[in-house]
Scaffold this active site. Structure first.
Site, mmCIF file in Angstrom:
data_model
loop_
_atom_site.group_PDB
_atom_site.id
_atom_site.type_symbol
_atom_site.label_atom_id
_atom_site.label_comp_id
_atom_site.label_asym_id
_atom_site.label_seq_id
_atom_site.Cartn_x
_atom_site.Cartn_y
_atom_site.Cartn_z
ATOM 1 N N ASP A 65 0.858 -1.189 0.000
ATOM 2 C CA ASP A 65 0.000 0.000 0.000
ATOM 3 C C ASP A 65 0.896 1.242 0.000
ATOM 4 O O ASP A 65 1.997 1.203 0.546
ATOM 5 C CB ASP A 65 -0.885 0.020 1.251
ATOM 6 C CG ASP A 65 -2.100 0.917 1.072
ATOM 7 O OD1 ASP A 65 -3.209 0.384 0.942
ATOM 8 O OD2 ASP A 65 -1.932 2.159 1.051
ATOM 9 N N SER A 97 -15.496 -0.132 -10.851
ATOM 10 C CA SER A 97 -16.533 0.553 -10.074
ATOM 11 C C SER A 97 -17.785 0.785 -10.912
ATOM 12 O O SER A 97 -17.719 0.902 -12.148
ATOM 13 C CB SER A 97 -15.971 1.902 -9.630
ATOM 14 O OG SER A 97 -17.004 2.765 -9.254
ATOM 15 N N TYR A 102 -12.680 9.777 -12.270
ATOM 16 C CA TYR A 102 -12.604 8.449 -11.637
ATOM 17 C C TYR A 102 -13.206 7.343 -12.528
ATOM 18 O O TYR A 102 -12.620 6.273 -12.699
ATOM 19 C CB TYR A 102 -13.334 8.529 -10.297
ATOM 20 C CG TYR A 102 -13.359 7.267 -9.505
ATOM 21 C CD1 TYR A 102 -12.214 6.793 -8.870
ATOM 22 C CD2 TYR A 102 -14.542 6.536 -9.347
ATOM 23 C CE1 TYR A 102 -12.246 5.626 -8.129
ATOM 24 C CE2 TYR A 102 -14.580 5.383 -8.599
ATOM 25 C CZ TYR A 102 -13.429 4.925 -7.991
ATOM 26 O OH TYR A 102 -13.462 3.771 -7.251
ATOM 27 N N LYS A 135 -22.561 11.291 10.982
ATOM 28 C CA LYS A 135 -23.334 12.501 11.276
ATOM 29 C C LYS A 135 -24.402 12.228 12.343
ATOM 30 O O LYS A 135 -24.610 13.044 13.243
ATOM 31 C CB LYS A 135 -23.978 13.045 9.995
ATOM 32 C CG LYS A 135 -22.950 13.680 9.048
ATOM 33 C CD LYS A 135 -23.581 14.161 7.760
ATOM 34 C CE LYS A 135 -22.520 14.730 6.823
ATOM 35 N NZ LYS A 135 -23.071 15.221 5.549
ATOM 36 N N THR A 184 -30.926 7.724 -5.397
ATOM 37 C CA THR A 184 -30.944 6.307 -4.973
ATOM 38 C C THR A 184 -29.624 5.606 -5.299
ATOM 39 O O THR A 184 -28.904 5.995 -6.214
ATOM 40 C CB THR A 184 -32.074 5.525 -5.683
ATOM 41 O OG1 THR A 184 -31.888 5.661 -7.094
ATOM 42 C CG2 THR A 184 -33.445 6.020 -5.276
HETATM 43 O O1 GDC Z 1 -20.343 9.438 -1.774
HETATM 44 P P1 GDC Z 1 -21.384 8.488 -2.211
HETATM 45 O O2 GDC Z 1 -21.634 7.310 -1.359
HETATM 46 O O3 GDC Z 1 -20.982 8.043 -3.675
HETATM 47 O O4 GDC Z 1 -22.732 9.327 -2.333
HETATM 48 C C1 GDC Z 1 -23.968 8.732 -2.579
HETATM 49 C C2 GDC Z 1 -25.028 9.815 -2.544
HETATM 50 O O5 GDC Z 1 -25.196 10.223 -1.193
HETATM 51 C C3 GDC Z 1 -24.655 11.075 -3.341
HETATM 52 O O6 GDC Z 1 -25.753 11.534 -4.079
HETATM 53 C C4 GDC Z 1 -24.306 12.082 -2.247
HETATM 54 O O7 GDC Z 1 -24.553 13.432 -2.628
HETATM 55 C C5 GDC Z 1 -25.262 11.643 -1.148
HETATM 56 N N1 GDC Z 1 -24.890 12.122 0.187
HETATM 57 C C6 GDC Z 1 -25.711 12.761 1.058
HETATM 58 N N2 GDC Z 1 -25.050 13.131 2.156
HETATM 59 C C7 GDC Z 1 -22.613 12.823 2.809
HETATM 60 O O8 GDC Z 1 -22.613 13.368 3.897
HETATM 61 C C8 GDC Z 1 -23.770 12.713 1.995
HETATM 62 N N3 GDC Z 1 -21.469 12.272 2.305
HETATM 63 C C9 GDC Z 1 -21.421 11.612 1.101
HETATM 64 N N4 GDC Z 1 -20.261 11.069 0.681
HETATM 65 N N5 GDC Z 1 -22.521 11.537 0.304
HETATM 66 C C10 GDC Z 1 -23.671 12.065 0.750
HETATM 67 C C11 GDC Z 1 -19.579 6.213 -5.433
HETATM 68 C C12 GDC Z 1 -18.187 6.719 -5.648
HETATM 69 C C13 GDC Z 1 -17.257 5.661 -5.203
HETATM 70 C C14 GDC Z 1 -17.577 4.295 -5.780
HETATM 71 C C15 GDC Z 1 -19.057 4.007 -5.852
HETATM 72 C C16 GDC Z 1 -19.449 2.859 -6.715
HETATM 73 O O9 GDC Z 1 -20.487 7.162 -5.863
HETATM 74 O O10 GDC Z 1 -17.970 7.900 -4.946
HETATM 75 O O11 GDC Z 1 -15.940 5.999 -5.313
HETATM 76 O O12 GDC Z 1 -16.910 3.992 -6.953
HETATM 77 O O13 GDC Z 1 -19.814 5.083 -6.213
HETATM 78 O O14 GDC Z 1 -20.810 2.694 -6.690
HETATM 79 P P2 GDC Z 1 -21.729 7.524 -4.993
HETATM 80 O O15 GDC Z 1 -22.585 6.351 -4.698
HETATM 81 O O16 GDC Z 1 -22.397 8.651 -5.682
#
Ligand code: GDC
Length: 336
Positions: free
Chosen positions: A35, A120, A151, A202, A223
Site C-alpha cells: 500500500d 466501479s 474516476y 453525522k 438512490t
Molecule cells: O459518496 P457516495 O456514497 O458516492 O454518495 C452517494 C449519494 O449520497 C450522493 O448523491 C451524495 O450526494 C449523497 N450524500 C448525502 N449526504 C454525505 O454526507 C452525503 N457524504 C457523502 N459522501 N454523500 C452524501 C460512489 C463513488 C465511489 C464508488 C461508488 C461505486 O459514488 O464515490 O468511489 O466507486 O460510487 O458505486 P456515490 O454512490 O455517488
C-alpha cells in the site's frame, strides 16, 4: 476456495484490501501486502502477512519487485473516495491508471497466474442514471462510454487494458464492478467517506452532541444500492475463481434513497428524527444508480445476503466505538 497460494494484495491498507487479506489468510495462503500509505495508517493489519510493503505502485520498479514469485495479484489500489472526493480530485483519480498499467506489465513479465482488477459502478454511462428510480444497470450499460468524469474514465479505461492484456498476452484477468461497498474498517471522516459511513458519523455526532439536525448532500431522493463488505469479499472470490473474464457487477438488490438510508440509521441509533438540512450545492453524483445482479447470480451462483439494516448496524456500531475511543483524533481512519 483459494488455498496454499502466494497472493499479492495491492491496496492492502485500504478498506476492501484489508478485509480481503483477512479472508484469504484463512486458507493457508501466503499473503504479501502493499500500500502507498505508511503502515500505521492501514485500516487493518495482520501479523500472519508474510511481507508488508509501503510503496507507490505508480512506480513500475516497485510493481516489478512485489509481483516477483507470486501466484495471484489483487489490485485493490486507487486514489478514491465518495462523491466529495472524486468530484473535486479528477486528476488525482485518473493517475491511478498508472497503478493498473504498471501492475499489468509487471504481472505479464513475472508470469502471474491470475490478475484481479477492482472496477466501479462509476464506469457506467451517466445518461442511464438520470432518474431516481431506474432499473438496475446491466454490464452492457457501460457502453457507449460516458462514465463519471475522472474516476469513472480511469476505471473504464483500466478495465479495457485488463481485457487487452488477456487477449494479447494471455494474462488471465477478472474484473468486478463494485457498487458502493460499506462496512467497518473504512473511511468515515475527512472528506473521502461515502454516504453510508458519512451519514452514520453525522447521526452519531448529532446524538453525542445533542444536536437536532444533520446536513445531507442533495435532496435525499437520489438512490443507490449499497453492498456490505462481507458480501463483497464473497462475490469477489467467487468471481476470481470463475471462468468469466468480462466485468461483473458485485452489488446488492436493495435499492434505497438516501432519505430512506438516514431513517434506517436513525432507527439503529435510537434518536428522534433529526431535521434534514439539504445542501443542494454539495457533490451529488448521478441521480439513481443500482446494480442489476442477474449475471452474478447466473455465473457465480452468488447473491448478496446481508440486508442494508443489518450491515448498517455493524457499520454504525464500529464507527460509534471509534469515535468514542479516539474523539477527534481520527487520523488513522481519515488518511487516504
Ligand atoms: O459518496 P457516495 O456514497 O458516492 O454518495 C452517494 C449519494 O449520497 C450522493 O448523491 C451524495 O450526494 C449523497 N450524500 C448525502 N449526504 C454525505 O454526507 C452525503 N457524504 C457523502 N459522501 N454523500 C452524501 C460512489 C463513488 C465511489 C464508488 C461508488 C461505486 O459514488 O464515490 O468511489 O466507486 O460510487 O458505486 P456515490 O454512490 O455517488
Amino acid at each position: 476456495m483459494i488455498k496454499n497460494k502466494k497472493i499479492l494484495v495491492v491496496g492492502a491498507g485500504g478498506f476492501i484490501g484489508g478485509h480481503l487479506i483477512n479472508r484469504l489468510l484463512q486458507n493457508k495462503n501466503i499473503l504479501i501486502a502493499a500500500d502507498i500509505k505508511p503502515k500505521e495508517y492501514w485500516f487493518q493489519d495482520f501479523e500472519e502477512v508474510k511481507n508488508h510493503y509501503s510503496m507507490d505502485m505508480k512506480d513500475i520498479n516497485n510493481c516489478r519487485k512485489v509481483t516477483k514469485d507470486v501466484d495471484y495479484v489483487f489490485n485493490m489500489a486507487c486514489n478514491m473516495g465518495g462523491m466529495g472526493f472524486i468530484e473535486n480530485n479528477k486528476a488525482e483519480c485518473m493517475q491511478s491508471v498508472l497503478i493498473n498499467t504498471n501492475l499489468l506489465i509487471s504481472c505479464k513479465e513475472n508470469k502471474i497466474k491470475k490478475y484481479f482488477f477492482s472496477s466501479s459502478a462509476c464506469a457506467y454511462n451517466k445518461s442511464k442514471q438520470q432518474k431516481a428510480n431506474i432499473e438496475g444497470l446491466k454490464e452492457e450499460d457501460a457502453y457507449p462510454a460516458d462514465p463519471e468524469d475522472g474516476y469513472g474514465w480511469e476505471k473504464l479505461f483500466s478495465e479495457r487494458m485488463c481485457r487487452h492484456f488477456m487477449e494479447d498476452y494471455k494474462l488471465p484477468v477478472r474484473v468486478a464492478r463494485y457498487h458502493n461497498i460499506y462496512g467497518p474498517y473504512g473511511t468515515f471522516d475527512g472528506g473521502r467517506e461515502k454516504a453510508p459511513a458519512a451519514l452514520c458519523r453525522k447521526v452519531i455526532k448529532a446524538k453525542k452532541n445533542n444536536e437536532k439536525k444533520i446536513e445531507v448532500w442533495g435532496d435525499g431522493k437520489q438512490t443507490r444500492t449499497f453492498l456490505y463488505i462481507d458480501d463483497c469479499i464473497e462475490g469477489t472470490l467467487r468471481l476470481f475463481e470463475s471462468d468469466y473474464t468480462e466485468p461483473v457487477n458485485i452489488g446488492s438488490d436493495e435499492q434505497v434513497s438516501i432519505n430512506k438510508m438516514i431513517e434506517i440509521i436513525e432507527d439503529i441509533s435510537g434518536t428522534n428524527k433529526l431535521q434534514r438540512e439539504y445542501k443542494l450545492d454539495k457533490p451529488k453524483g448521478v441521480r439513481g444508480r443500482s446494480s442489476n445482479n442477474d449475471l452474478a447470480k447466473k455465473i457465480l451462483k452468488w447473491s448478496f445476503k446481508i440486508k442494508l439494516k443489518a450491515g448498517l448496524k455493524k457499520t454504525y456500531d464500529w464507527i460509534d466505538s471509534e469515535v468514542s475511543k479516539h474523539g477527534s483524533n481520527l487520523s488513522r481512519y481519515t488518511k487516504s
